[in-house]
Scaffold this active site. Structure first.
Site, short mmCIF file in Angstrom:
data_model
loop_
_atom_site.label_atom_id
_atom_site.label_comp_id
_atom_site.label_asym_id
_atom_site.label_seq_id
_atom_site.Cartn_x
_atom_site.Cartn_y
_atom_site.Cartn_z
N GLN A 126 1.89 -2.01 5.96
CA GLN A 126 2.14 -0.61 6.30
C GLN A 126 2.53 -0.42 7.77
O GLN A 126 3.41 0.39 8.08
CB GLN A 126 0.91 0.22 5.95
CG GLN A 126 1.23 1.68 5.77
CD GLN A 126 0.17 2.38 4.96
OE1 GLN A 126 -0.91 2.65 5.44
NE2 GLN A 126 0.48 2.67 3.70
N PHE A 127 1.87 -1.14 8.65
CA PHE A 127 2.22 -1.12 10.07
C PHE A 127 1.98 -2.53 10.61
O PHE A 127 1.18 -3.29 10.06
CB PHE A 127 1.31 -0.15 10.85
CG PHE A 127 1.72 1.29 10.75
CD1 PHE A 127 2.55 1.85 11.71
CD2 PHE A 127 1.28 2.08 9.71
CE1 PHE A 127 2.93 3.19 11.62
CE2 PHE A 127 1.65 3.42 9.62
CZ PHE A 127 2.47 3.98 10.57
N ASP A 128 2.64 -2.82 11.75
CA ASP A 128 2.51 -4.11 12.40
C ASP A 128 1.07 -4.62 12.47
O ASP A 128 0.76 -5.73 12.03
CB ASP A 128 3.08 -4.03 13.82
CG ASP A 128 2.98 -2.62 14.40
OD1 ASP A 128 1.85 -2.15 14.59
OD2 ASP A 128 4.03 -1.98 14.62
N HIS A 157 -0.62 1.05 15.74
CA HIS A 157 0.59 1.50 15.03
C HIS A 157 1.86 1.16 15.80
O HIS A 157 2.93 1.67 15.45
CB HIS A 157 0.53 3.01 14.78
CG HIS A 157 -0.52 3.42 13.79
ND1 HIS A 157 -1.84 3.52 14.12
CD2 HIS A 157 -0.44 3.74 12.48
CE1 HIS A 157 -2.54 3.91 13.06
NE2 HIS A 157 -1.71 4.04 12.04
N PHE A 201 -1.52 -3.80 10.89
CA PHE A 201 -2.28 -3.91 9.65
C PHE A 201 -1.86 -5.14 8.85
O PHE A 201 -2.37 -5.39 7.76
CB PHE A 201 -2.17 -2.63 8.82
CG PHE A 201 -2.62 -1.43 9.60
CD1 PHE A 201 -3.70 -1.53 10.49
CD2 PHE A 201 -1.98 -0.21 9.49
CE1 PHE A 201 -4.12 -0.43 11.23
CE2 PHE A 201 -2.39 0.89 10.24
CZ PHE A 201 -3.46 0.78 11.11
N LEU A 215 -6.08 -1.84 -1.53
CA LEU A 215 -5.85 -1.80 -0.08
C LEU A 215 -6.40 -3.07 0.58
O LEU A 215 -7.56 -3.08 1.02
CB LEU A 215 -6.55 -0.54 0.45
CG LEU A 215 -5.95 0.14 1.67
CD1 LEU A 215 -6.68 1.45 1.93
CD2 LEU A 215 -5.91 -0.73 2.88
N ALA A 216 -5.62 -4.12 0.61
CA ALA A 216 -6.10 -5.39 1.15
C ALA A 216 -4.91 -6.29 1.44
O ALA A 216 -4.30 -6.82 0.52
CB ALA A 216 -7.05 -6.05 0.15
N GLU A 217 -4.61 -6.44 2.71
CA GLU A 217 -3.39 -7.16 3.08
C GLU A 217 -3.47 -8.64 2.74
O GLU A 217 -2.48 -9.26 2.34
CB GLU A 217 -3.10 -6.96 4.57
CG GLU A 217 -2.76 -5.51 4.94
CD GLU A 217 -3.97 -4.59 5.01
OE1 GLU A 217 -5.12 -5.10 4.96
OE2 GLU A 217 -3.79 -3.36 5.11
N GLU A 261 0.85 -1.19 0.00
CA GLU A 261 0.00 0.00 0.00
C GLU A 261 0.89 1.24 0.00
O GLU A 261 1.76 1.38 0.87
CB GLU A 261 -0.90 -0.02 1.25
CG GLU A 261 -1.91 -1.16 1.20
CD GLU A 261 -2.40 -1.61 2.58
OE1 GLU A 261 -2.09 -0.96 3.59
OE2 GLU A 261 -3.11 -2.63 2.64
N TYR A 300 -2.38 -8.01 10.18
CA TYR A 300 -3.23 -9.10 10.67
C TYR A 300 -4.21 -9.66 9.64
O TYR A 300 -4.43 -10.87 9.62
CB TYR A 300 -3.96 -8.69 11.96
CG TYR A 300 -3.00 -8.30 13.09
CD1 TYR A 300 -1.73 -8.86 13.18
CD2 TYR A 300 -3.35 -7.36 14.05
CE1 TYR A 300 -0.85 -8.51 14.19
CE2 TYR A 300 -2.47 -7.00 15.07
CZ TYR A 300 -1.23 -7.57 15.13
OH TYR A 300 -0.35 -7.21 16.12
C1 LIG Z 1 -6.25 -2.85 7.65
C2 LIG Z 1 -5.54 -1.56 7.45
N1 LIG Z 1 -4.56 -1.47 6.54
C3 LIG Z 1 -3.87 -0.32 6.39
C4 LIG Z 1 -4.16 0.77 7.15
C5 LIG Z 1 -3.35 2.03 7.00
N2 LIG Z 1 -4.15 3.10 6.44
C6 LIG Z 1 -4.75 4.02 7.23
S1 LIG Z 1 -5.73 5.03 6.38
C7 LIG Z 1 -5.35 4.30 4.92
C8 LIG Z 1 -6.01 4.77 3.67
C9 LIG Z 1 -7.48 4.64 3.75
O1 LIG Z 1 -8.10 5.17 2.64
P1 LIG Z 1 -9.67 5.29 2.53
O2 LIG Z 1 -10.31 4.01 2.93
O3 LIG Z 1 -9.98 5.81 1.19
O4 LIG Z 1 -10.07 6.34 3.65
P2 LIG Z 1 -9.63 7.87 3.78
O5 LIG Z 1 -8.37 7.89 4.58
O6 LIG Z 1 -9.47 8.42 2.42
O7 LIG Z 1 -10.73 8.52 4.55
C10 LIG Z 1 -4.44 3.27 5.12
C11 LIG Z 1 -3.86 2.44 4.06
C12 LIG Z 1 -5.20 0.63 8.09
N3 LIG Z 1 -5.57 1.66 8.87
N4 LIG Z 1 -5.87 -0.52 8.22
#
Ligand SMILES: Cc1ncc(C[n+]2csc(CCOP(=O)(O)OP(=O)(O)O)c2C)c(N)n1
Ligand SMILES: [Mg+2]
Lengths: 334, 388
Positions: free
Chosen positions: A87-89, A134, A91, A63-65, A34, A93
């Site tokens: 991206q972080f520990d 985080h 995330f 966006l899908a681990e 990501e 899971y």
């Molecule tokens: C499962 C997971 N993976 C990664 C992240 C890290 N992360 C935080 S916000 C974000 C982007 C999210 O984008 P969107 O769903 O479009 O929401 P927006 O921030 O634009 O409101 C990411 C990758 C997370 N919070 N949760």
């Protein structure tokens, strides 16, 4: 007069360089994750890779681990060498199904026919003021899963060397990056990196003969500082940096503890069910007759990782390490 | 080919003549009514405004102005080090506010980290809403007080919760709707899929509001999905998808209200995609210049939710200069109060670390709490030394 310029470099820069060099050397190395492309990752570890190697080699995924690691499995099945960024520990899971059910087991399942040379990079640990999810120290989950290598650098040199070794490994490696050391600096030349050692070797970072501090990743600087402070108390502490949790370097650790006769394991992860229990047991099994005191552990409390304003109470610091050293039954000696 | 027809006849149990087609196939649901409109629904600039309750319009306006000021204040607090991080909803206030106003007393809100404004507009104390982001605790409020689930950071994980809660309420015979909020990026997660599927299979009274603000941190929607729109995803689950202009507060409110009506009637879930734009960087820690152009931001600023509504309401004589001034003043008062309260150092008890892990503290945690208590006492005895 030509000398190799050795300038201070950060761990983040060394990691970036390791990825770059691996990609340049081996066209089968692909980076997925990501924000790893245009942005260069939220910690900038993949900075410049998409520009240099193209989007197909360094790919911003959906966006899908689970999807990232699952597709990495398929790519590895077809001969590629994926390096995945979580991206972080916390995330990582969602990807555990793929990691535990397939990444860890495929070699064994297929009697060696289908190894999965996947590197899963995970920034881990606390101390950066991150809000919930985080700052997890998730190493115990990985260690408990046979089939995965688990390594973690604590120095700029090792960041480069271990990541190169991880990518070169034909087995899956969970590569834990101590995020609060990303900006730690050392003299390091990207053009003259230290030779890459195979993973699985611990190293003695500080020689001493009173007791051994066994540690890794984010807790190494804490232990080195504690060892300095301990001199005032008359203790000359040895510090072992494990670098690799799986495989575990029993020889280096046992050799040190046999010499010093005392050991404290230090890590940020929770104590209960954490890596320290395994390490203490292994040391005790191997060094029982050399031990002057039980092996002690200094770990994070057995609680969900605290919010930023309270994390300093949780993180094992110099004082807790020294308190543990003080409890190593020195009275018996005099 | 006589030969092959002979061999078919020889198959045990085969019909005398030839294979028969399968039973007639029919879609389980007619997909046509589930499909979103080809373009996002807009209410402003149409007859819908005249038909709307002026009281509602003024309320939307007041909350938008307050919301914008709240976002600006929270962002300023990050610069002063008073917040660990702030994901701003500047530019997305219409979605946040409409979401809050459509909820009835008994309904539930499932917000993400970016939706503190929706929680505040629902009536939550802004200081409590910001607790997670200030960093003094993970959630600053009792979820049952305002029926607001904890702000969810792991993306899309709150969606199955919303479905389960709505389902439970229905099983108990209660008239409760759950509103689940998620971003465009979050729709790629497996939990999004599972939540929508469960909701549709169970016909749960839940409404999914996707704020498509164009980005997931740096990743644009084009890398996230190949679907015609996110609203189209609804069809695959057997629920209606609605596409709405996320900067048109009346349109978002209307589409949400229709979805609520369906849910209350027992007609099941709805997926709404609100097309909007994240005006600020992802958070204060992000540098948006690395992945998008200033020109794009300016285009969206021109389609600003507050200006859109203000223009419409003044044109129609629903809002006058006094009204505009009063809304701005009310927002200023809120911001000043928020600033003052956030500037006060929160009083924290480190022992809280051990208090809520289990209903009954384990003996291990009791020991560890004692250890910390002793360390803190020793440090206090030594004078102003930090606990290292
Ligand atoms: C499962 C997971 N993976 C990664 C992240 C890290 N992360 C935080 S916000 C974000 C982007 C999210 O984008 P969107 O769903 O479009 O929401 P927006 O921030 O634009 O409101 C990411 C990758 C997370 N919070 N949760
Ligand atoms: Mg988004």
């Amino acid at each position: 007069m030509t000398t190799v310029a050795v300038k201070p470099a950060t761990m983040a820069q060394a990691l970036q360089r390791a990825l770059r060099d691996a990609m340049a050397e081996d066209p089968s190395v692909h980076v997925l994750g990501e924000d790893v492309g245009t942005l260069g990752g939220v910690f900038r570890i993949t900075d410049g890779l998409a520009a240099e190697f193209g989007d197909d080699r360094c790919t911003d995924t959906p966006l899908a681990e689970a999807g990232i690691l699952g597709t990495a499995v398929g790519m590895a099945m077809y001969g590629l060498r994926p390096v995945v960024e979580m991206q972080f520990d916390a995330f990582a899971y969602p990807s555990f199904e793929q990691l535990i059910s397939h990444v860890a087991k495929m070699r064994n399942r297929t009697r060696g026919a289908m190894p999965l040379p996947i590197t899963v990079r995970v920034p881990y640990g606390g101390g950066i003021g991150g809000v919930e999810h985080h700052s997890d120290s998730s190493e115990a989950y990985y260690m408990a899963t046979p089939g995965l290598h688990v390594v973690t650098p604590a120095t700029v040199d090792d960041a480069y060397g271990l990541l190169r070794a991880a990518i070169a490994s034909d087995d899956p490696v969970v590569f834990l990056e101590p995020k609060r050391l990303y900006w730690s600096k050392a003299s390091w030349s990207p053009d003259d990196p230290a030779p890459v050692e195979p993973i699985g070797r611990a190293v003695v970072r500080r020689r001493g003969n009173s007791a051994t501090l066994i540690t890794y990743g984010p807790s190494l600087p804490v232990c080195l500082e504690a060892a300095e402070a301990a001199r005032a108390e008359g203790w000359d502490l040895e510090v072992v940096d494990l670098r690799s949790l799986v495989p575990f370097d029993d020889a280096t650790v046992a050799d040190s503890v046999r010499r010093t006769g005392r050991a404290v394991v230090v890590h940020e992860s929770t104590g209960f069910g954490g890596p320290g229990g395994e390490i203490a047991a292994r040391v005790t099994e191997r060094c029982f007759h050399h031990l002057e005191a039980p092996v002690l552990r200094v770990a994070g409390f057995d609680i969900p990782y605290p919010p930023p304003m309270l994390e300093r109470h949780h993180l094992p610091g110099v004082d807790r390490v020294l308190d543990a050293v003080a409890r190593l039954q020195w009275e018996a000696e005099s | 080919m006589k030969k092959s027809s002979t061999s078919v006849q020889e198959l045990p149990g085969a019909a005398a003549d030839r294979p028969v087609p399968p039973p007639a196939w029919q879609p389980r649901t007619d997909p046509a009514p589930l499909l979103p409109d080809p373009a996002p629904y807009r209410a402003l600039g149409t007859d819908a405004v005249a038909a709307a309750d002026p009281g509602l319009l003024l309320r939307l306006y007041g909350e938008l102005v307050r919301g914008r000021r709240y976002n600006a204040q929270a962002t300023a607090l990050t610069k002063q080090g008073r917040l660990a991080v702030y994901p701003s909803s500047t530019g997305q206030e219409a979605c946040e506010v409409a979401a809050a106003l459509v909820l009835r007393e008994q309904d539930w809100l499932f917000p993400s980290y970016r939706d503190t404004l929706a929680a505040v507009a629902r009536g939550l104390d802004p200081v409590q809403a910001l607790t997670l982001l200030r960093g003094d605790w993970h959630t600053g409020y009792d979820p049952y007080e305002h029926r607001i689930a904890p702000l969810s950071t792991p993306l899309a994980t709150q969606l199955p919760h919303a479905v389960g809660l709505a389902h439970a309420a229905r099983l108990k015979g209660d008239d409760v709707v759950a509103l689940a909020m998620v971003g465009d990026g979050g729709t790629s997660e497996g939990d999004f899929h599972e939540a929508l599927n469960f909701a549709a299979v169970w016909q749960a009274p839940v409404v999914f509001l996707v704020q498509n603000n164009g980005f997931a941190i740096s990743v644009p929607l084009a890398k996230q999905t190949a679907a015609p729109s996110l609203a189209h995803k609804a069809v695959g689950y057997g629920m209606p998808g609605r596409l709405v202009d996320g900067n048109d507060a009346l349109a978002v409110y209307t589409v949400l209200r229709d979805a609520f009506t369906r849910a209350v009637r027992g007609e099941g879930p709805t997926l709404i995609e609100a097309v909007t734009y994240r005006i600020e960087a992802h958070t204060n820690a992000d540098d948006a210049t690395r992945y998008r152009s200033g020109g794009e931001v300016e285009t969206w600023r021109a389609h600003d939710p507050i200006r859109l509504l203000e223009h419409e309401l003044t044109e129609r004589g629903i809002l006058d200069e006094d009204g505009v001034r009063e809304a701005a003043e009310a927002a200023e008062t809120m911001a000043a109060r928020l600033r003052d309260r956030m500037n006060a150092e929160p009083v924290l008890d480190p022992m809280d670390l051990f208090t809520h892990v289990y209903a009954d503290q384990t003996s291990q945690l009791r020991e560890q709490a004692e250890q910390l208590r002793a360390e803190l006492a020793a440090a206090a005895g030594e004078g102003p030394g930090e606990v290292r």
